[in-house]
Design a protein around this motif. Structure first.
Motif, mmCIF file in Angstrom:
data_model
loop_
_atom_site.group_PDB
_atom_site.id
_atom_site.type_symbol
_atom_site.label_atom_id
_atom_site.label_comp_id
_atom_site.label_asym_id
_atom_site.label_seq_id
_atom_site.Cartn_x
_atom_site.Cartn_y
_atom_site.Cartn_z
ATOM 1 N N VAL A 235 0.866 -1.180 0.000
ATOM 2 C CA VAL A 235 0.000 0.000 0.000
ATOM 3 C C VAL A 235 0.901 1.228 0.000
ATOM 4 C CG1 VAL A 235 -1.498 1.431 1.452
ATOM 5 C CG2 VAL A 235 -2.110 -0.921 1.008
ATOM 6 N N LEU A 236 0.581 2.197 -0.850
ATOM 7 C CA LEU A 236 1.353 3.438 -0.942
ATOM 8 C C LEU A 236 0.595 4.568 -0.252
ATOM 9 C CD1 LEU A 236 2.397 3.172 -4.704
ATOM 10 C CD2 LEU A 236 3.864 2.779 -2.724
ATOM 11 N N GLY A 237 1.303 5.344 0.561
ATOM 12 C CA GLY A 237 0.704 6.515 1.204
ATOM 13 C C GLY A 237 1.259 7.788 0.600
ATOM 14 N N ALA A 238 0.400 8.555 -0.086
ATOM 15 C CA ALA A 238 0.840 9.787 -0.764
ATOM 16 C C ALA A 238 0.780 10.957 0.208
ATOM 17 C CB ALA A 238 -0.022 10.044 -2.000
ATOM 18 N N ALA A 239 1.739 11.011 1.135
ATOM 19 C CA ALA A 239 1.736 12.049 2.162
ATOM 20 C C ALA A 239 2.417 13.335 1.705
ATOM 21 C CB ALA A 239 2.414 11.531 3.433
ATOM 22 N N ASP A 240 2.844 13.384 0.450
ATOM 23 C CA ASP A 240 3.346 14.646 -0.115
ATOM 24 C C ASP A 240 2.149 15.389 -0.676
ATOM 25 O OD1 ASP A 240 4.543 16.750 -1.358
ATOM 26 O OD2 ASP A 240 5.945 15.574 -2.543
ATOM 27 N N THR A 241 1.466 16.148 0.186
ATOM 28 C CA THR A 241 0.228 16.826 -0.222
ATOM 29 C C THR A 241 0.475 18.230 -0.747
ATOM 30 O OG1 THR A 241 -0.121 17.647 2.031
ATOM 31 C CG2 THR A 241 -1.094 15.514 1.477
ATOM 32 N N ASP A 287 1.596 -6.650 3.051
ATOM 33 C CA ASP A 287 2.899 -6.899 3.665
ATOM 34 C C ASP A 287 3.635 -5.621 4.044
ATOM 35 O OD1 ASP A 287 2.706 -9.734 3.359
ATOM 36 O OD2 ASP A 287 3.198 -9.497 1.238
ATOM 37 N N VAL A 288 3.526 -4.589 3.182
ATOM 38 C CA VAL A 288 4.339 -3.383 3.376
ATOM 39 C C VAL A 288 3.506 -2.132 3.081
ATOM 40 C CG1 VAL A 288 6.510 -2.219 2.818
ATOM 41 C CG2 VAL A 288 6.330 -4.690 2.530
ATOM 42 N N VAL A 289 3.712 -1.080 3.878
ATOM 43 C CA VAL A 289 3.164 0.249 3.593
ATOM 44 C C VAL A 289 4.344 1.190 3.346
ATOM 45 C CG1 VAL A 289 1.870 2.219 4.490
ATOM 46 C CG2 VAL A 289 1.072 -0.103 4.959
ATOM 47 N N LEU A 290 4.361 1.815 2.180
ATOM 48 C CA LEU A 290 5.397 2.800 1.834
ATOM 49 C C LEU A 290 4.795 4.191 1.915
ATOM 50 C CD1 LEU A 290 7.060 1.175 -1.331
ATOM 51 C CD2 LEU A 290 7.841 1.063 1.030
ATOM 52 N N ILE A 291 5.415 5.076 2.664
ATOM 53 C CA ILE A 291 4.889 6.432 2.844
ATOM 54 C C ILE A 291 5.846 7.418 2.199
ATOM 55 C CG2 ILE A 291 4.214 8.188 4.519
ATOM 56 C CD1 ILE A 291 3.693 5.869 6.488
ATOM 57 N N ASP A 292 5.338 8.123 1.183
ATOM 58 C CA ASP A 292 6.125 9.153 0.490
ATOM 59 C C ASP A 292 5.838 10.495 1.135
ATOM 60 O OD1 ASP A 292 7.627 10.563 -1.421
ATOM 61 O OD2 ASP A 292 5.842 10.878 -2.653
ATOM 62 N N THR A 293 6.847 11.154 1.692
ATOM 63 C CA THR A 293 6.654 12.438 2.357
ATOM 64 C C THR A 293 7.038 13.575 1.424
ATOM 65 O OG1 THR A 293 8.885 12.355 3.292
ATOM 66 C CG2 THR A 293 7.093 11.429 4.614
ATOM 67 N N ALA A 294 6.661 14.791 1.818
ATOM 68 C CA ALA A 294 6.967 15.955 0.995
ATOM 69 C C ALA A 294 8.468 16.195 0.957
ATOM 70 C CB ALA A 294 6.254 17.196 1.523
ATOM 71 N N GLY A 295 8.941 16.734 -0.168
ATOM 72 C CA GLY A 295 10.362 17.032 -0.311
ATOM 73 C C GLY A 295 10.719 18.265 0.485
#
Length: 403
Positions: A235-241, A287-295
């Motif tokens: 599951v991907l978390g698009a935390a770069d809002t 199995d895995v959660v990947l969280i992409d944060t803002a740059g």
């Protein structure tokens, strides 16, 4: 007698006059008009008589009995034909390239830009007389490749000692000597596994951080492909809002390999998106959660504090298994400054070096590991979807010194 005849004549005249008056009065009074004739809608049309000329047929298509509406009957059911255009293609999931040995397969791409370091060192070490000037040139070559001051000094000291003991130096001996010393600097006894499978729970939680422009969102998408290639669900978390395109970009990466993406409103709370991503990952049993944060620009203190908030909120679900810092290999020593600031905000557990195929400064691998005390776990070697590879020290050093 004459009197009787006269009376009869007078009577006839009087009756005639009265009759004339009555008739005259009737002629002066008009009669009411007749009511208009209404057509008989139920009457069938008149049949042609024998000998009548037939009418010229009208240019209208003849209707079948199914098309004629009967009086008071139900409306006809119109059955629409399906469109005859081209069939819609169902998008097929991509099958990522296996990760085992990926760096070996990409070695040619790596060596094209890195052999300047290895060849330069071998050329200098092959000189008949290794005087002080030659050793200074060796130092300069290492510093130019961003190995760092302290690691460079250690490498030169070790090489000088071993060359003195070795005496005669054949090309093969020099290559083996240099390979051993570089491997010692890079490190072969470090665990470079990306931790995504905690023993006591699911899912594993990985947060990806880094400065704008390092390829962080792309790296997150490529990492999803690496995990899917190894048989894991993601599951991907698009935390770069803060970047409208970031969530779209991440979702596209996920859709290619069947990974679900959790996203929030533009300019929304990144911590909330990260929290929801872990929650949904748990509910789905992935199995895995990947969280992409803002740059984050490392000079923006407020934004760095917010990154710390994202970490704290996620850890309400479970501890983070990995915090990967994405660095652009072309930034050289400036990347070390970025790494230092990020390490103060979140506990970095691994490094991803991107754009390593476009620079001759492969020494940054040594420098950044020495600076942070954490290993390089992944390297990016191009713009292709499967150009993210697990870092393998032997394959990397072999690419540095060439064949």
């Amino acid at each position: 007698m004459e009197t009787i005849i006269l009376a009869v004549v007078i009577a006839v005249v009087v009756l005639g006059a009265l009759g004339g008056l009555i008739v005259g009065s009737r002629r002066r009074k008009p009669l009411p008009p007749p009511p208009p004739k209404t057509p008989d809608i139920t009457a069938p049309p008149a049949e042609p008589h024998v000998g009548d000329e037939a009418e010229t047929p009208r240019d209208e298509p003849r209707r079948t009995i199914e098309e004629v509406d009967l009086p008071g009957g139900p409306a006809p059911v119109v059955v629409e034909e399906p469109p005859t255009g081209p069939e819609l293609e169902v998008p097929q999931l991509e099958i990522p390239e296996p990760t085992a040995g990926r760096l070996v397969r990409l070695r040619a791409r790596l060596s094209r830009s890195q052999t300047a370091l290895g060849k330069g060192l071998l050329t200098l070490l092959s000189r008949e007389h290794l005087d002080d000037d030659t050793w200074e040139e060796i130092e300069d070559t290492l510093l130019t490749a961003d190995v760092g001051v302290q690691p460079t000094q250690e490498l030169v000291d070790s090489l000088r000692e071993r060359v003195k003991v070795l005496g005669t130096r054949t090309p093969a001996e020099l290559r083996g000597l240099l390979r051993e010393e570089l491997l010692k600097l890079v490190g072969t006894d470090v665990d470079r596994t990306v931790r995504t499978e905690p023993e006591d729970r699911k899912p594993g939680i990985v947060m990806v951080v880094g400065v704008n422009g390092t390829g962080k969102t792309t790296t997150t998408g490529k990492l999803a492909r690496v995990l899917v290639a190894d048989g894991r669900t993601v599951v991907l978390g698009a935390a770069d809002t803060f970047r409208a395109a970031a969530a779209d970009q991440l979702q596209t990466w996920g859709e290619r390999v069947g990974a679900h993406t959790v996203r929030g409103p533009e300019a929304g709370d990144p911590a909330s998106v990260a929290f929801d991503a872990v929650k949904e990952g748990k509910e789905m049993g992935v199995d895995v959660v990947l969280i992409d944060t803002a740059g984050r620009l490392h000079t923006k203190t407020g934004l760095m504090d917010e990154l710390g908030k994202v970490k704290r909120v996620v850890e309400k679900h479970a501890p983070l298994d990995e915090v990967l810092l994405v660095l652009d290999a072309t930034t050289g020593q400036n990347g070390l400054v970025q790494a230092r600031v990020f390490a103060e905000v979140v506990d970095i557990t691994g490094i991803v070096l991107t754009k390593l195929d476009g620079t001759a400064k492969g020494g940054i691998v040594v420098a950044v590991q020495r600076e942070l005390g954490v290993p390089v776990k992944l390297i990016g070697l191009g713009e292709g979807a499967d150009d993210l590879a697990p870092f393998e020290p032997e394959a990397f050093v072999d690419a540095l010194i060439g064949d």
